[in-house]
Scaffold this active site. Structure first.
Site, mmCIF file in Angstrom:
data_model
loop_
_atom_site.group_PDB
_atom_site.id
_atom_site.type_symbol
_atom_site.label_atom_id
_atom_site.label_comp_id
_atom_site.label_asym_id
_atom_site.label_seq_id
_atom_site.Cartn_x
_atom_site.Cartn_y
_atom_site.Cartn_z
ATOM 1 N N LYS A 212 75.412 34.383 44.969
ATOM 2 C CA LYS A 212 76.053 33.842 46.168
ATOM 3 C C LYS A 212 75.004 33.423 47.214
ATOM 4 O O LYS A 212 73.818 33.698 47.073
ATOM 5 C CB LYS A 212 77.028 34.866 46.749
HETATM 6 C C1 LIG Z 1 86.171 33.283 44.684
HETATM 7 C C2 LIG Z 1 85.712 34.674 44.353
HETATM 8 N N1 LIG Z 1 86.422 35.715 44.828
HETATM 9 C C3 LIG Z 1 86.038 36.980 44.587
HETATM 10 C C4 LIG Z 1 84.909 37.272 43.851
HETATM 11 C C5 LIG Z 1 84.531 38.680 43.599
HETATM 12 O O1 LIG Z 1 83.281 38.931 44.165
HETATM 13 P P1 LIG Z 1 82.451 40.226 43.808
HETATM 14 O O2 LIG Z 1 81.685 39.919 42.559
HETATM 15 O O3 LIG Z 1 81.558 40.437 44.996
HETATM 16 O O4 LIG Z 1 83.409 41.343 43.608
HETATM 17 C C6 LIG Z 1 84.143 36.218 43.347
HETATM 18 C C7 LIG Z 1 82.931 36.505 42.552
HETATM 19 O O5 LIG Z 1 82.467 35.782 41.752
HETATM 20 C C8 LIG Z 1 84.552 34.893 43.609
HETATM 21 O O6 LIG Z 1 83.839 33.856 43.141
#
Ligand SMILES: Cc1ncc(COP(=O)(O)O)c(C=O)c1O
Length: 399
Positions: free
Chosen positions: A189
């Site tokens: 990210k």
């Molecule tokens: C749009 C979206 N929402 C939620 C998440 C979940 O993030 P995390 O990996 O920090 O739990 C991601 C992760 O790839 C994502 O791309």
């Protein structure tokens, strides 16, 4: 560093390493002063009243759904063009996740479809800022608020970004069209803490509830105690050890090591976003005239420096270049260029089909986008030569 250009990767420098090392030498490895400072600095960066740090965006989304009072019998609408967590968070809370098709330009939840799909049991909407471009939050909020639903913006892709509307820029996390906004700090990210997430809100009560769900549902403020402070009996003495469990919470905390990295990355965020934007501009210019490839479309933001691009996703007419997507990915990989398919529409996943009887045809625009999408390398570590290599490799796919 290898010559392989992944579709996304972290940027870590000596300052980041020094910040984590300092945290390692401090008194706190679990949540301590670094987490508090990270939350405060992140809230300032966004222009939000509160920021609550989590172990990842998935747990932050879960806490947002619980803080929003969503539970069994409620329906939660989100985009199918997302990672699983945007929908799973509703199911964790016993609610029914459901999907609203995307608009073909931004690939974000389409407000017109949202309005048409509305049913009385919808209690929350989770728009996703796909690739970093926010959904049409003003229109979505107008529809959802008129019907009393909570709005949780999944800005996992959009840290530091925003959009331009009504003649001015609006920052994600600060604008008035979401009740809570979630960010992810996963390694690919825009800003990373390894794993990590943040919930931001202007609402004192939602922030308080999010903190409760993050840490075992435990309340430590004596003015809120329900049992301790009784006139007699075992709960009479309110000593410094006392806490009360008010909700069924989890341990979804982030560590001081991660928060130290987050704070160090936060200082570099404007530079990261600037570099991402430069690369997007170079790709857009290089691919503008191809009839078998479309560059990312813009809707809400007349792109005036507001979008913090996380992904560079193009749409390819694979039949026009007489290659399958697997063959294209292999051809790119052979030249050291990584790519990724983002996303498989969530409603097509076996668990969703089995549990809610969803299936192909439910969201035709998202399904058509899935058939054509491919994300190319985009991250601040790419040099100008790397970008040139991605461009020439993609151009060499021409029929
Ligand atoms: C749009 C979206 N929402 C939620 C998440 C979940 O993030 P995390 O990996 O920090 O739990 C991601 C992760 O790839 C994502 O791309």
């Amino acid at each position: 560093m290898s010559d392989f250009l992944a579709y996304g990767r972290q940027f870590i420098d000596d300052d980041d390493i020094a910040a984590v090392t300092r945290a390692l030498r401090s008194d706190f490895l679990t949540s301590g002063p670094e987490v508090t400072a990270f939350e405060e600095e992140f809230a300032v960066m966004c222009g939000a009243a509160h920021a609550v740090a989590f172990s990842n965006a998935t747990t932050a989304l879960h806490a947002a759904v619980l803080a929003g009072g969503i539970g069994p019998g409620d329906r939660v609408l989100t985009s199918p063009n997302t990672f699983l967590s945007s929908a799973n968070c509703a199911a964790f809370a016993g609610a029914t996740p459901d999907f609203v098709d995307i608009d073909p330009v931004s690939h974000n939840l389409d407000p017109a479809v949202l309005e048409a799909a509305w049913t009385n049991d919808v209690k929350a909407v989770i728009p996703v800022a796909y690739a970093g471009q926010p959904a049409d939050m003003p229109r979505i909020a107008a529809i959802a608020r008129a019907r009393g639903a909570v709005i949780i913006e999944d800005a996992s892709h959009g840290t530091g970004g925003g959009f331009f509307r009504e003649g001015k820029p609006w920052k994600t996390g600060a604008h008035p069209w979401a009740d809570m906004t979630i960010f992810s700090f996963h390694a690919v990210k825009t800003l990373t803490t390894g794993e990590g997430g943040m919930l931001v809100t202007h609402d004192d009560e939602l922030a308080r509830k999010a903190r409760l769900f993050r840490s075992h549902g435990v309340e430590r403020d004596p003015s809120r105690f329900e049992g301790f402070g009784a006139t007699s009996g075992p709960l009479a003495e309110v000593g410094p050890w006392v806490y009360e469990m008010h909700e069924l919470g989890h341990n979804h905390r982030i560590t001081d090591l991660q928060a130290a990295l987050g704070r160090s990355q936060l200082g570099k965020l404007p530079g990261f976003i600037k570099r991402r934007r430069e690369i997007v501009a170079r790709y857009n210019a290089a691919f503008a005239d191809l009839d078998w490839l479309s560059t990312p479309g813009l809707t809400v933001a007349e792109d005036r420096d507001e979008i913090s691009w996380h992904l560079y996703t193009v749409e390819i007419d694979f039949s026009a270049i007489t290659r399958t997507r697997t063959e294209v990915m292999a051809a790119l990989r052979e030249k050291g260029v990584g790519s990724q398919v983002l996303y498989i529409p969530v409603h097509l996943q076996p668990w969703y089909r089995r549990t809610y009887s969803y299936g192909p045809g439910k969201c035709p625009v998202a399904e058509a986008f899935y058939a054509r999408c491919l994300s190319l390398p985009l991250h601040p570590s790419l040099s100008d030569e790397d970008v040139a290599r991605v461009i020439s490799t993609v151009l060499s796919l021409a029929p």
